[in-house]
Design a protein around this motif. Structure first.
Motif, short mmCIF file in Angstrom:
data_model
loop_
_atom_site.label_atom_id
_atom_site.label_comp_id
_atom_site.label_asym_id
_atom_site.label_seq_id
_atom_site.Cartn_x
_atom_site.Cartn_y
_atom_site.Cartn_z
N HIS A 97 -15.87 5.98 25.95
CA HIS A 97 -15.81 7.43 26.17
C HIS A 97 -15.52 7.83 27.60
CE1 HIS A 97 -19.95 6.14 26.76
NE2 HIS A 97 -20.10 7.17 27.58
N GLU A 98 -15.99 7.04 28.57
CA GLU A 98 -15.78 7.41 29.97
C GLU A 98 -14.29 7.44 30.33
OE1 GLU A 98 -17.79 4.73 29.25
OE2 GLU A 98 -19.74 5.06 30.18
N ALA A 99 -13.54 6.45 29.86
CA ALA A 99 -12.11 6.40 30.17
C ALA A 99 -11.39 7.61 29.59
CB ALA A 99 -11.50 5.10 29.64
N TRP A 100 -11.77 8.02 28.39
CA TRP A 100 -11.15 9.21 27.81
C TRP A 100 -11.52 10.46 28.62
CZ3 TRP A 100 -7.24 9.22 24.63
CH2 TRP A 100 -7.00 8.09 23.85
N ASN A 101 -12.74 10.53 29.10
CA ASN A 101 -13.14 11.67 29.92
C ASN A 101 -12.34 11.70 31.23
OD1 ASN A 101 -15.02 13.95 30.41
ND2 ASN A 101 -15.66 12.66 32.11
N TYR A 102 -12.22 10.55 31.88
CA TYR A 102 -11.43 10.47 33.11
C TYR A 102 -9.97 10.85 32.85
CZ TYR A 102 -15.27 7.89 35.35
OH TYR A 102 -16.47 7.50 35.86
N LYS A 103 -9.47 10.36 31.74
CA LYS A 103 -8.08 10.66 31.37
C LYS A 103 -7.91 12.18 31.21
CE LYS A 103 -4.61 8.82 28.19
NZ LYS A 103 -4.41 7.96 27.01
N GLY A 104 -8.90 12.83 30.61
CA GLY A 104 -8.86 14.29 30.48
C GLY A 104 -8.81 14.97 31.83
N TYR A 105 -9.64 14.51 32.75
CA TYR A 105 -9.66 15.07 34.10
C TYR A 105 -8.30 14.95 34.77
CZ TYR A 105 -10.39 15.40 39.10
OH TYR A 105 -10.25 15.73 40.42
N VAL A 106 -7.69 13.77 34.66
CA VAL A 106 -6.40 13.55 35.30
C VAL A 106 -5.33 14.43 34.66
CG1 VAL A 106 -4.61 11.85 35.81
CG2 VAL A 106 -7.01 11.23 36.06
N PHE A 107 -5.36 14.54 33.33
CA PHE A 107 -4.40 15.43 32.66
C PHE A 107 -4.55 16.86 33.18
CE2 PHE A 107 -3.86 12.47 28.86
CZ PHE A 107 -2.54 12.18 29.16
N GLU A 108 -5.77 17.29 33.40
CA GLU A 108 -5.98 18.62 33.97
C GLU A 108 -5.32 18.73 35.33
OE1 GLU A 108 -9.64 21.04 33.97
OE2 GLU A 108 -10.52 19.31 32.94
N GLU A 109 -5.50 17.73 36.15
CA GLU A 109 -4.96 17.75 37.51
C GLU A 109 -3.44 17.85 37.55
OE1 GLU A 109 -6.56 17.91 40.58
OE2 GLU A 109 -8.27 18.36 39.30
N ILE A 110 -2.78 17.33 36.53
CA ILE A 110 -1.32 17.39 36.51
C ILE A 110 -0.81 18.51 35.59
CG2 ILE A 110 -0.99 15.01 37.22
CD1 ILE A 110 -0.40 14.27 34.32
N GLY A 111 -1.72 19.38 35.16
CA GLY A 111 -1.32 20.57 34.41
C GLY A 111 -1.07 20.36 32.93
N LYS A 112 -1.53 19.26 32.38
CA LYS A 112 -1.35 18.99 30.95
C LYS A 112 -2.65 19.34 30.23
CE LYS A 112 2.28 15.57 31.40
NZ LYS A 112 2.80 14.28 30.93
N GLN A 113 -2.84 20.63 30.02
CA GLN A 113 -4.11 21.13 29.51
C GLN A 113 -4.40 20.68 28.08
OE1 GLN A 113 -3.47 25.31 30.42
NE2 GLN A 113 -4.74 25.11 32.26
#
Length: 168
Positions: A97-113
């Motif tokens: 689950h942590e990797a998916w959460n981090y992946k979500g954060y990074v997607f946010e940072e690059i504008g992929k909401q």
């Protein structure tokens, strides 16, 4: 001191992935992000995808190295490469689950909401009491203007952890 010890261990056994991973983690903690990425990359060179697929212990080490690499890349603001690192990590171990959460954060940072929301949902699906993912999802929903959805998400987090101050 720790880095010197890791370097000595690497001199003795340069193909030992756990030492490279531990050295990378120490460098990450010291704020030496570029050097940390290099150590994590070494783990990926040592442990092939085939080995990771067949040997759970090696898969865990490679997963940790890829996730840690992603964290270092986030600190370097290299979000595209961080997405790749977390993507590889979730492929190796889709139930973390942590990797998916981090992946979500990074997607946010690059504008992929939408991709970020999907990643947070995957983290929550894997670990339904993972309040951090609920909180991150709620923050994103609020940012997107979906205030009612955000409130529902925060309420779910508060149901799990009533004293979660960040959800209030």
């Amino acid at each position: 001191e720790a880095i010197k010890a890791f370097d000595r261990a690497i001199e003795l056994r340069p193909d030992y992935p756990q030492v490279w991973n531990n050295k990378g983690w120490a460098l990450l903690r010291l704020g030496k992000f570029t050097e940390a990425v290099k150590s994590f990359d070494k783990v990926a060179q040592i442990i092939t995808d085939g080995e990771a697929a067949g040997i759970p212990r090696l898969a865990k080490i490679k997963y940790e190295a890829l996730s840690n690499k992603g964290l270092a890349l986030v600190q370097l603001q290299n979000y595209q490469e961080a997405v790749k690192a977390f993507g590889k990590a979730t492929t190796l171990s889709g139930n973390v689950h942590e990797a998916w959460n981090y992946k979500g954060y990074v997607f946010e940072e690059i504008g992929k909401q939408q991709e970020a929301l999907d990643a947070y949902d995957k983290a929550i699906q894997i670990k339904p009491d993972f309040v951090i993912a609920f909180n991150n999802k709620g923050l994103l929903q609020d940012t997107m203007g979906n205030h009612l959805e955000a409130i529902e998400t925060y309420n779910k987090a508060l149901t799990i952890k009533p004293d979660l101050d960040i959800a209030w």
